[in-house]
Design a protein around this motif. Sequence first.
Motif, PDB file in Angstrom:
ATOM      1  N   ARG A 157       0.835  -1.205   0.000  1.00 38.72           N
ATOM      2  CA  ARG A 157       0.000   0.000   0.000  1.00 38.72           C
ATOM      3  C   ARG A 157       0.869   1.255   0.000  1.00 38.72           C
ATOM      4  NH1 ARG A 157      -4.816   1.560   4.349  1.00 38.72           N
ATOM      5  NH2 ARG A 157      -5.349   3.572   3.396  1.00 38.72           N
ATOM      6  N   GLU A 158       1.910   1.236   0.827  1.00 37.71           N
ATOM      7  CA  GLU A 158       2.821   2.380   0.896  1.00 37.71           C
ATOM      8  C   GLU A 158       3.572   2.536  -0.429  1.00 37.71           C
ATOM      9  OE1 GLU A 158       5.734   4.224   4.290  1.00 37.71           O
ATOM     10  OE2 GLU A 158       5.965   2.097   3.809  1.00 37.71           O
ATOM     11  N   LYS A 159       3.995   1.412  -1.036  1.00 40.41           N
ATOM     12  CA  LYS A 159       4.671   1.468  -2.333  1.00 40.41           C
ATOM     13  C   LYS A 159       3.770   2.097  -3.381  1.00 40.41           C
ATOM     14  CE  LYS A 159       7.575  -2.657  -1.765  1.00 40.41           C
ATOM     15  NZ  LYS A 159       7.832  -4.030  -2.278  1.00 40.41           N
ATOM     16  N   ARG A 160       2.510   1.680  -3.414  1.00 37.61           N
ATOM     17  CA  ARG A 160       1.555   2.196  -4.395  1.00 37.61           C
ATOM     18  C   ARG A 160       1.364   3.701  -4.215  1.00 37.61           C
ATOM     19  NH1 ARG A 160      -3.133   0.039  -7.179  1.00 37.61           N
ATOM     20  NH2 ARG A 160      -4.594   1.724  -7.616  1.00 37.61           N
ATOM     21  N   THR A 161       1.183   4.108  -2.966  1.00 36.41           N
ATOM     22  CA  THR A 161       0.941   5.526  -2.676  1.00 36.41           C
ATOM     23  C   THR A 161       2.101   6.386  -3.139  1.00 36.41           C
ATOM     24  OG1 THR A 161      -0.437   4.983  -0.764  1.00 36.41           O
ATOM     25  CG2 THR A 161       0.518   7.205  -0.834  1.00 36.41           C
ATOM     26  N   TYR A 162       3.315   5.982  -2.791  1.00 32.75           N
ATOM     27  CA  TYR A 162       4.467   6.807  -3.115  1.00 32.75           C
ATOM     28  C   TYR A 162       4.876   6.696  -4.582  1.00 32.75           C
ATOM     29  CZ  TYR A 162       5.204   8.390   1.638  1.00 32.75           C
ATOM     30  OH  TYR A 162       5.053   9.009   2.855  1.00 32.75           O
ATOM     31  N   LEU A 163       4.615   5.568  -5.213  1.00 29.93           N
ATOM     32  CA  LEU A 163       4.892   5.467  -6.644  1.00 29.93           C
ATOM     33  C   LEU A 163       3.971   6.394  -7.432  1.00 29.93           C
ATOM     34  CD1 LEU A 163       6.428   4.230  -8.971  1.00 29.93           C
ATOM     35  CD2 LEU A 163       4.850   2.284  -8.917  1.00 29.93           C
ATOM     36  N   LEU A 164       2.697   6.439  -7.042  1.00 30.91           N
ATOM     37  CA  LEU A 164       1.759   7.368  -7.669  1.00 30.91           C
ATOM     38  C   LEU A 164       2.174   8.813  -7.427  1.00 30.91           C
ATOM     39  CD1 LEU A 164      -1.686   5.684  -6.901  1.00 30.91           C
ATOM     40  CD2 LEU A 164      -0.781   6.218  -9.169  1.00 30.91           C
ATOM     41  N   LYS A 165       2.587   9.090  -6.201  1.00 30.61           N
ATOM     42  CA  LYS A 165       3.009  10.444  -5.847  1.00 30.61           C
ATOM     43  C   LYS A 165       4.253  10.849  -6.649  1.00 30.61           C
ATOM     44  CE  LYS A 165       2.694  11.618  -1.570  1.00 30.61           C
ATOM     45  NZ  LYS A 165       2.901  11.768  -0.090  1.00 30.61           N
ATOM     46  N   PHE A 166       5.208   9.926  -6.757  1.00 37.54           N
ATOM     47  CA  PHE A 166       6.432  10.215  -7.493  1.00 37.54           C
ATOM     48  C   PHE A 166       6.130  10.429  -8.976  1.00 37.54           C
ATOM     49  CE2 PHE A 166      10.458   8.688  -9.558  1.00 37.54           C
ATOM     50  CZ  PHE A 166      11.258   9.731  -9.127  1.00 37.54           C
ATOM     51  N   SER A 167       5.270   9.581  -9.555  1.00 40.12           N
ATOM     52  CA  SER A 167       4.886   9.731 -10.954  1.00 40.12           C
ATOM     53  C   SER A 167       4.212  11.079 -11.197  1.00 40.12           C
ATOM     54  CB  SER A 167       3.956   8.590 -11.353  1.00 40.12           C
ATOM     55  OG  SER A 167       3.587   8.695 -12.709  1.00 40.12           O
ATOM     56  N   ASP A 168       3.353  11.479 -10.278  1.00 35.16           N
ATOM     57  CA  ASP A 168       2.680  12.783 -10.406  1.00 35.16           C
ATOM     58  C   ASP A 168       3.681  13.938 -10.356  1.00 35.16           C
ATOM     59  OD1 ASP A 168       0.192  11.664 -10.641  1.00 35.16           O
ATOM     60  OD2 ASP A 168      -0.355  11.926  -8.531  1.00 35.16           O
ATOM     61  N   ILE A 169       4.687  13.817  -9.494  1.00 38.70           N
ATOM     62  CA  ILE A 169       5.708  14.854  -9.382  1.00 38.70           C
ATOM     63  C   ILE A 169       6.479  14.993 -10.697  1.00 38.70           C
ATOM     64  CG2 ILE A 169       7.939  15.399  -8.297  1.00 38.70           C
ATOM     65  CD1 ILE A 169       6.760  14.238  -5.681  1.00 38.70           C
ATOM     66  N   LEU A 170       6.832  13.855 -11.291  1.00 41.99           N
ATOM     67  CA  LEU A 170       7.557  13.885 -12.559  1.00 41.99           C
ATOM     68  C   LEU A 170       6.733  14.585 -13.636  1.00 41.99           C
ATOM     69  CD1 LEU A 170       9.022  10.253 -12.633  1.00 41.99           C
ATOM     70  CD2 LEU A 170      10.169  12.354 -11.903  1.00 41.99           C
ATOM     71  N   LYS A 171       5.450  14.266 -13.701  1.00 43.01           N
ATOM     72  CA  LYS A 171       4.577  14.872 -14.705  1.00 43.01           C
ATOM     73  C   LYS A 171       4.400  16.375 -14.455  1.00 43.01           C
ATOM     74  CE  LYS A 171       1.939  10.615 -15.436  1.00 43.01           C
ATOM     75  NZ  LYS A 171       2.203  10.408 -16.864  1.00 43.01           N
ATOM     76  N   GLN A 172       4.255  16.745 -13.198  1.00 40.11           N
ATOM     77  CA  GLN A 172       4.075  18.160 -12.852  1.00 40.11           C
ATOM     78  C   GLN A 172       5.260  19.003 -13.291  1.00 40.11           C
ATOM     79  OE1 GLN A 172       3.355  18.176  -8.618  1.00 40.11           O
ATOM     80  NE2 GLN A 172       1.428  17.030  -8.841  1.00 40.11           N
ATOM     81  N   HIS A 173       6.424  18.391 -13.328  1.00 44.12           N
ATOM     82  CA  HIS A 173       7.628  19.120 -13.712  1.00 44.12           C
ATOM     83  C   HIS A 173       8.002  18.890 -15.179  1.00 44.12           C
ATOM     84  CE1 HIS A 173       7.949  19.414  -9.313  1.00 44.12           C
ATOM     85  NE2 HIS A 173       8.675  20.493  -9.548  1.00 44.12           N
ATOM     86  N   GLY A 174       7.070  18.328 -15.952  1.00 45.81           N
ATOM     87  CA  GLY A 174       7.256  18.215 -17.395  1.00 45.81           C
ATOM     88  C   GLY A 174       8.289  17.200 -17.836  1.00 45.81           C
ATOM     89  N   LEU A 175       8.532  16.181 -17.014  1.00 51.19           N
ATOM     90  CA  LEU A 175       9.556  15.190 -17.335  1.00 51.19           C
ATOM     91  C   LEU A 175       8.943  13.975 -18.030  1.00 51.19           C
ATOM     92  CD1 LEU A 175      11.353  15.475 -13.932  1.00 51.19           C
ATOM     93  CD2 LEU A 175      12.487  15.889 -16.116  1.00 51.19           C
ATOM     94  N   THR A 176       9.574  13.535 -19.101  1.00 55.55           N
ATOM     95  CA  THR A 176       9.225  12.275 -19.756  1.00 55.55           C
ATOM     96  C   THR A 176      10.208  11.243 -19.229  1.00 55.55           C
ATOM     97  OG1 THR A 176       8.508  13.505 -21.711  1.00 55.55           O
ATOM     98  CG2 THR A 176       8.823  11.128 -21.958  1.00 55.55           C
ATOM     99  N   SER A 177       9.704  10.234 -18.512  1.00 56.05           N
ATOM    100  CA  SER A 177      10.564   9.440 -17.637  1.00 56.05           C
ATOM    101  C   SER A 177      10.548   7.950 -17.943  1.00 56.05           C
ATOM    102  CB  SER A 177      10.127   9.637 -16.178  1.00 56.05           C
ATOM    103  OG  SER A 177      10.086  11.013 -15.844  1.00 56.05           O
ATOM    104  N   LEU A 178      11.716   7.324 -17.735  1.00 53.67           N
ATOM    105  CA  LEU A 178      11.859   5.871 -17.786  1.00 53.67           C
ATOM    106  C   LEU A 178      12.147   5.377 -16.376  1.00 53.67           C
ATOM    107  CD1 LEU A 178      14.250   5.433 -20.869  1.00 53.67           C
ATOM    108  CD2 LEU A 178      11.743   5.546 -20.868  1.00 53.67           C
TER     109      LEU A 178
END
Length: 247
Positions: free
Chosen positions: A137-158
Amino acid sequence: MPETVQTGVDGLDSILGGGIVNNATVLVSGNPGTGKSLFGINYLYSGVIDHGERGIYISFEENAEDIKMAAESIGFDRFSELVDEDEIKIYDKREMLQDGNFTETMDRLLEVFTESEYDRLVLDSLTMFQLFFEDEREKRTYLLKFSDILKQHGLTSLLINEQGAVFPDTEIGLENFLTDGNIYFIQTPTDSGVNRYVWVAKMRKQDINTDIFPMEISDGGITVYEKASGFSMMAGESGPGGDGPSF
């Protein structure tokens, strides 16, 4: 058609219909030695050299010098120069693991995302990233949060992910469903070494070719043979995709 970001890998961008969708987060999975990290290096290097797009390489597993050596081993001779010029920013395992605390590590990354303008990001690897967390559950929460942060900053990420199974459909993790695309790197043993393949299993908003294609790693980077769909994955088959650097 959505705006795309070219990976810089010959053949792969055609399979993707032009590249990865801008601002997407893509999971890159495979066994150790299949070329995932080299793909990340190739992606960042091409971004700067061919498109003037700056990149960030976050590694929980390697030192900066190891990453530079891997880049130079496949002919990316200007990689170290680009790092020195901050066109490619490396955060290696010494920096990423020094706190042992996800919040403090993320705070330092957020400073970079906010203070400087970058376009591409590689996280190597998601497997080590997830060790910060105690349960799914914690992994899911923070992975979603991290993905959102990358998108908010305009990053196309691998996001690079180590997997134990040789064939990807036998090991489907939570992270596969939380990203915009899934690319698998596969290798099979032969009498003379290994054959390597790439499979683009999913890309949201894109019409993709989901065949499995042979690839090889050589001086100049990764090449995917887009005209060779249906190439045999049986051990002992000769052809493109043989031995090469396996970083």
